[in-house]
Structure formats: C-alpha cells, structure tokens
Design an enzyme around this catalytic site. Structure first.
Site, PDB file in Angstrom:
ATOM      1  N   HIS A  25       0.943  -1.130  -0.061  1.00  0.00           N
ATOM      2  CA  HIS A  25      -0.140  -0.336   0.337  1.00  0.00           C
ATOM      3  C   HIS A  25       1.273   1.324   0.045  1.00  0.00           C
ATOM      4  O   HIS A  25       1.443   1.815   0.736  1.00  0.00           O
ATOM      5  CB  HIS A  25      -1.434   0.017   1.212  1.00  0.00           C
TER       6      HIS A  25
ATOM      7  N   HIS B  18       1.100   4.165  -2.330  1.00  0.00           N
ATOM      8  CA  HIS B  18       0.744   6.023  -3.789  1.00  0.00           C
ATOM      9  C   HIS B  18       2.212   6.245  -3.687  1.00  0.00           C
ATOM     10  O   HIS B  18       2.997   7.058  -3.856  1.00  0.00           O
ATOM     11  CB  HIS B  18       0.164   6.839  -3.763  1.00  0.00           C
TER      12      HIS B  18
ATOM     13  N   HIS C 200      -9.264   0.750  -1.707  1.00  0.00           N
ATOM     14  CA  HIS C 200      -8.789   0.658  -0.438  1.00  0.00           C
ATOM     15  C   HIS C 200     -10.882   1.158  -0.394  1.00  0.00           C
ATOM     16  O   HIS C 200     -11.996   1.266  -0.937  1.00  0.00           O
ATOM     17  CB  HIS C 200      -8.929   2.670  -0.501  1.00  0.00           C
TER      18      HIS C 200
ATOM     19  N   GLU D  56     -11.577   2.826   5.353  1.00  0.00           N
ATOM     20  CA  GLU D  56     -10.805   3.772   5.811  1.00  0.00           C
ATOM     21  C   GLU D  56     -11.657   4.857   6.560  1.00  0.00           C
ATOM     22  O   GLU D  56     -11.753   5.066   7.749  1.00  0.00           O
ATOM     23  CB  GLU D  56      -9.972   4.447   4.955  1.00  0.00           C
TER      24      GLU D  56
ATOM     25  N   ASP E 274       1.353   6.909   1.511  1.00  0.00           N
ATOM     26  CA  ASP E 274       2.450   8.511   1.329  1.00  0.00           C
ATOM     27  C   ASP E 274       3.044   8.862   1.665  1.00  0.00           C
ATOM     28  O   ASP E 274       2.899   9.612   2.919  1.00  0.00           O
ATOM     29  CB  ASP E 274       1.171   9.319   0.781  1.00  0.00           C
TER      30      ASP E 274
END
Length: 358
Positions: A40, A42, A220, A223, A302
């Site tokens: 996971h 980006h 995703h 969340e 990220d």
C-alpha cells in the site's frame, strides 16, 4: 489473493498464536532490516519537498510555496481533503518520463534501506492525464525505475493502476483502455482518493473489465468510509485485498469473513493517525484485527506526507502499541503471502525472512 497464500485459520487459533509470541522487542535496526513487502504505497505520495522543488525548477513549474521549508510546513494538514488538495498541487511538477522515473528511484532507494524486498506501487494516472501527461509517460517512467531496482537493489514488484473514485466512472473506463497499451507493466487495478460518497459499487463494470484482462483487483475501503464499503469491494469489485479496511471491526460478520477467507488488509498506521482515522495511535486496531485472525500487513501509504516510510511505521507500532520480534515477523510474512509475487519469488522472500530470524 494468490493461490499460495496461507490457508485460513479460525479467529480463535490466530488470536492464540498472536498472543503467544515472545516478549522480545526488536531494535530500530532490526525492523529496518526485516525483509518485507510493501503493498500500500502511492508513488506520488513519496514526493519529498526537496525533489518537488528540483523537478519544479527542471520543468519551469511555479509552486505556490517560497521554499522547501515552506512546502514542508504545508505537509502539516488536518484531514484527508486538505491532504488531497496539497497532494494534487505538488503533482504538477511530474511531467516527463524521467520525472516519474526519478520519483520512483528516490522511493525505491529509501525502501531498500527500510527492508522492502517487493513493492507493489499504486499510481494515479487520471491525475496526470488531466494535466496533459500521456499515460505511457507515467507507466514507462515508473516501470523503468522498477526494472532498475530489480537489477540493482534486488527489489521485485509491479504497478497497480488506481482509479480516482471522485472522478466520473467514464474517466476510469477510458483510463483502463489507455493503460492496456502497457498491459505487461500492470499487476492490477485499485480504487483510491476521497472515499465518503463514492461507494465501490460505482466502479463494478470497470473492475469487471480489468479482471477479464487478467488484472488483480484491490480497493481502498473502510478507512473513512463504512464497513459496508469493504463488503461492496469484495462482492462487487472482486477485490483480493482491501486497502486500509480498519472499520471492518464495526461488522463482526465481516471480520469473520475476512479471517475465514484470508482476505488481506493493507493497513497504514501513521497515515491513519495523520488523517484522523485513528487520531490516537495507541488506540489503533492493528493488533485487534490480527488477533481476530485477519491477515494484516503494515505499509506506509504516502510516506512523504505522513511522516514515515514502512520501517518507520513498524517502529511507531512498536513504540505505541508494542511489537515483539515474532509479531514483526508475522506481519512481514503476511505481506509476502498477500503479495502478487510469483510463488518462486515468495519462496525466496520467506527464506530471507527465516534468515532474519536466525
């Protein structure tokens, strides 16, 4: 999830095994050396302020910040939307194949130092094609850097094309068609960006097209959105992994299903804290999910924006929630099992993990 993933185990057995781990706590260096897969991540979220200014100067892009320090200060955002606003603004510096390659090289060098041995990179082509950057430029730049990393760093991996869920479904469909000119570069498709109000069901048809092309499916869900989005991602998108998924705990039947079917969650503790999904890291459900028998992995999401790469997330978990060496090994092993690597590559990585223990 690939066929070589470990067989299902009941929540009670998994809980017993998890709680029986040794009490020894790994050092920072041990957690950085721990062989692991990152599932996971980006790639646009690895754009550090220094590189952003370097690329801006190279491409004649005027960033709305006076200095590296001012941009770094802007990384102190309050919620998902403020993060996304900054994320897409800085992305304007990525224009050429070399830019995407350099971004990816920076991440992979950092990842190698943090124990990453296999990396499945998310990328957001719609955010680039909307700026006039050809999708081939994006894929070839990132993919070329991955080839270099396999040769020079021993990191295997691949690309997962993510559809922006807050963009029209027709845009996702066009993006998939364009990306299929580089089909050999793609591992799968995913779904990201602002979750609330954009249920997975909207993208059922485009995911069906992607799966028909032999691409893996991840999404995703759960969340900031509800546990029901996780169910939709599984039932309607055919998702083999769920990215985040921490709200699955709101639905006991879903937890039982995730544990029974060994559907992995790619959890990102520091990201969840920064975006207020779990404002207090000490209350993060990571261990609770694992104790319920769910296949859980630790990732960085990220990292340039959320204050830590993958080993930094392991270290934060150790310092806040507690983490033994055996637990760290279990999370790393799950990341290998849950990856889309070949069976032969998974066997290599498991041997590396055994050597780390020894």
């Amino acid at each position: 999830m690939t066929d070589s993933t470990a067989p299902a185990s009941s929540p009670s057995r998994a809980s017993s095994a998890f709680s029986a781990f040794s009490a020894s706590s790994p050092s920072d260096d041990a957690l950085r050396a721990l062989p692991k897969a990152e599932l996971h991540l980006h790639i646009e979220g690895t754009l550090e302020p220094e590189l952003a200014f370097e690329l801006a100067a190279r491409n004649g892009v005027a960033l709305p910040f006076a200095s590296v320090d001012e941009l770094a200060a802007a990384y102190d955002f309050a919620d998902l939307q403020s993060f996304l606003d900054l994320y897409y603004a800085t992305m304007a510096v990525l224009q050429t194949e070399d830019d995407f390659a350099e971004l990816t090289r920076h991440y992979l060098r950092r990842a190698s130092e943090q124990g990453v041995r296999h990396a499945e990179l998310f990328f957001d082509p719609q955010a680039h094609t909307a700026r006039g950057v050809p999708i081939e430029t994006v894929i070839d730049g990132i993919g070329g850097a991955l080839d270099e990393a396999e040769r020079d760093l021993g990191i295997s991996g691949g690309l997962i094309l993510c559809f922006l869920r807050d963009q029209p479904v027709a845009s996702a469909d066009r993006t998939l068609s364009a990306a299929l000119t580089r089909r050999e570069r793609l591992l799968g498709v995913g779904l990201d960006s602002a979750e609330v109000g954009y249920p997975p069901s909207l993208f059922q048809d485009v995911f069906a097209r992607a799966r028909a092309e032999g691409l893996h499916a991840v999404a995703h869900a759960g969340e900031e959105g509800p546990a029901g989005y996780v169910v939709e991602a599984l039932d309607l998108l055919g998702a083999e992994r769920i990215d985040h998924g921490i709200r699955s705990l709101d639905d006991p039947a879903l937890i039982e299903r995730l544990a029974r079917d060994r559907i992995p969650l790619t959890v990102c503790p520091l990201s969840n804290q920064r975006l207020q999904a779990t404002p207090d890291l000490a209350l993060h459900p990571l261990h609770s999910l694992a104790e319920a028998g769910v296949a859980v992995t630790i990732n960085s999401d990220d990292p340039a924006y959320f204050g830590g790469y993958i080993a930094d997330n392991f270290i934060a978990v150790r310092d806040t929630l507690g983490l033994t060496s055996a637990q760290a090994e279990a999370y790393a092993r799950t990341s290998i099992d849950a990856s889309f690597a070949s069976d032969a590559r998974k066997a290599e990585l498991r041997r590396e993990l055994e050597a780390w223990r020894g």
